[in-house]
Design a protein around this motif. Structure first.
Motif, PDB file in Angstrom:
ATOM      1  N   UNK A 240      43.921  77.232  20.934  1.00 34.22           N
ATOM      2  CA  UNK A 240      45.047  78.077  20.529  1.00 34.22           C
ATOM      3  C   UNK A 240      44.693  78.925  19.322  1.00 34.22           C
ATOM      4  N   UNK A 241      45.338  80.078  19.202  1.00 30.44           N
ATOM      5  CA  UNK A 241      45.114  80.951  18.060  1.00 30.44           C
ATOM      6  C   UNK A 241      44.066  82.019  18.288  1.00 30.44           C
ATOM      7  N   UNK A 242      43.483  82.062  19.499  1.00 30.02           N
ATOM      8  CA  UNK A 242      42.456  83.056  19.785  1.00 30.02           C
ATOM      9  C   UNK A 242      42.587  83.519  21.228  1.00 30.02           C
ATOM     10  N   UNK A 243      42.037  84.701  21.530  1.00 25.31           N
ATOM     11  CA  UNK A 243      41.995  85.179  22.907  1.00 25.31           C
ATOM     12  C   UNK A 243      40.620  84.975  23.520  1.00 25.31           C
ATOM     13  N   UNK A 244      39.771  84.202  22.869  1.00 27.29           N
ATOM     14  CA  UNK A 244      38.401  83.977  23.311  1.00 27.29           C
ATOM     15  C   UNK A 244      38.375  82.958  24.453  1.00 27.29           C
ATOM     16  N   UNK A 245      37.782  83.341  25.576  1.00 29.16           N
ATOM     17  CA  UNK A 245      37.690  82.442  26.723  1.00 29.16           C
ATOM     18  C   UNK A 245      36.269  81.948  26.967  1.00 29.16           C
ATOM     19  N   UNK A 246      35.366  82.262  26.054  1.00 29.48           N
ATOM     20  CA  UNK A 246      33.981  81.816  26.241  1.00 29.48           C
ATOM     21  C   UNK A 246      33.904  80.294  26.255  1.00 29.48           C
ATOM     22  N   UNK A 247      33.310  79.764  27.329  1.00 30.71           N
ATOM     23  CA  UNK A 247      33.160  78.319  27.494  1.00 30.71           C
ATOM     24  C   UNK A 247      34.490  77.569  27.436  1.00 30.71           C
TER      25      UNK A 247
END
Length: 434
Positions: free
Chosen positions: A332-339
């Motif tokens: 949560x808190x990010x839009x990063x979907x890496x791994x």
């Protein structure tokens, strides 16, 4: 001081804005003209809490003017210290690809040919021990015509920024690690961080570049292993019908253990833990040592998404049915979907023939780039409608407020990988490790 930061990713943009907030004059250098324009308008190119406020405050027409961005490397000629914040992607064998940071180091060195004064270069990119002095320093020396310690300083300053809390982590750090092999480079680094040291009263660790590189990997490897260990304990608790979180609360009272990173669940992902653990394992194996604990931590982490799906299998046959995946970002808190653990979960559901519908407050478009053919909902409620099951992969706060929304499901089966949903008599609830 006058500082240049090469790279405008999560780390580069964050430290550039934070350095400006500490009173330094900062120029952020990036090859992406769109990113540069975004920063110069006072807007953020990434989703990071607190960063929009700093960029609005220091960049753009209405800012303090202490931060600007450019595509031109010549801008570093007017600065005293340059931070290299370029990506080091992962090869299939776990080792890191240095091509991007080497190219940046070479261009940096070529630019320094046009400067007569001393210049200090600080490697901020995460690189395995020995990279700064054995690989990057020779590249800069060759391109600039200078020798480290004579007109050129080279240091290593590892980052300990968590996505979603990167600004807070920078401005209130647990520690500041300064690695350098010559005194002047160390003094320059100390001067850069002096305002932060005074403001945050953070301990400063001064060491050589190789040790500084290792501290970063040791830090992340330890935390990743701790998560895998509590997940292993949680899996055992599940077999005995014991609440793993109650166990974790008790052992966390031991100050040798602490309560941090004791939230058992579907595992760790993101851009740091997977890459850093794999890289240090690969580096160790290249030097003749196989680290069994870290290898086991990775193996257990890789199994957690399948355990989540096996719990779903115990209640419903998802073949041809709609299944909601709540949470697509790796945390949560990010839009990063890496791994992100959602990747393995979606792949597992597709292999079972399910019709997947995903929902995330901010990460939908990033996941859509990887899975363009699954459905995406505009809300958690919409994702749950007519689903035979729901799996919670990311612990967004809004999922804790879900209640009546589960009534719209075809069968209200919820498998919670983050212990965020409140169990009720109206749903069939399964926790991953409790």
């Amino acid at each position: 001081m006058k500082i240049s930061v090469i790279g405008s990713g999560y780390v580069g943009t964050t430290i550039a804005a934070c350095f400006a907030d500490l009173g330094h004059e900062v120029v952020n250098i990036d090859v992406d003209a769109d990113v540069v324009e975004t920063i110069n308008t006072g807007e953020t190119p990434i989703h990071e809490e607190g960063l929009p406020d700093l960029l609005e405050k220091h960049a753009g027409d209405d800012g303090t003017g202490r931060l600007r961005a450019t595509t031109e490397y010549d801008a570093l000629l007017e600065t005293d210290v340059t931070f290299l914040c370029l990506p080091t992607p992962q090869y299939d064998d776990g080792s890191i690809d240095l091509s991007i940071v080497e190219t940046g180091a070479e261009q940096l060195g070529e630019t320094l040919q046009r400067k007569s004064d001393w210049h200090t270069v600080v490697v901020k990119s995460t690189v395995v021990p020995g990279t700064t002095d054995e690989v990057l320093t020779p590249v800069i020396e060759s391109a600039s015509g200078r020798t480290a310690g004579e007109g050129l300083g080279v240091g290593m300053n590892p980052e300990f920024l968590r996505e979603g809390t990167a600004v807070a982590d920078f401005l209130d750090p647990d520690k500041i690690v300064l690695g350098a092999d010559d005194d002047r480079a160390r003094r320059d680094m100390r001067a850069v961080f002096a305002p932060l040291e005074e403001q945050a009263d953070a301990p400063v660790v001064e060491t050589d570049t190789r040790t500084a590189e290792m501290i970063k990997y040791a830090n992340n490897a330890f935390l990743a292993a701790k998560v895998s260990l509590i997940n292993d304990i949680g899996n055992i608790c599940k077999e005995f019908g014991i609440d793993a979180y109650e166990v974790a609360d008790a052992i966390g009272l031991d100050d040798r253990i602490s309560d941090q990173f004791l939230r058992s669940g579907v595992g760790w992902g993101g851009s740091c833990f997977p890459k850093d653990v794999a890289a240090i394992i690969a580096a160790a194996e290249a030097n003749g040592y196989e680290p069994p604990v870290l290898e086991a931590a990775v193996e257990l982490n890789d199994r957690q998404p399948e355990r989540l799906l096996e719990l779903l299998d115990a209640h419903v046959d998802v073949d041809g049915e709609r299944v909601a995946v709540l949470g697509l970002a790796f945390k949560p808190g990010t839009d990063d979907t890496r791994n992100s653990r959602a990747i393995e979960v979606i792949e597992g559901l597709e292999a079972r023939g399910a019709r997947v519908v995903g929902y995330d407050p901010v990460a939908t478009e990033n996941m859509r780039a990887r899975f363009p053919d699954i459905d995406y909902a505009e809300s958690a409620a919409a994702a749950l409608e007519d689903a035979v099951g729901a799996v919670v992969v990311t612990g967004w706060d809004e999922f804790a407020a879900l209640d009546d929304e589960f009534a719209a499901m075809k069968t209200p089966v919820v498998v919670d990988g983050r212990r965020i949903v409140e169990p009720t008599s109206e749903i069939t609830y399964e926790g991953l490790t409790w």
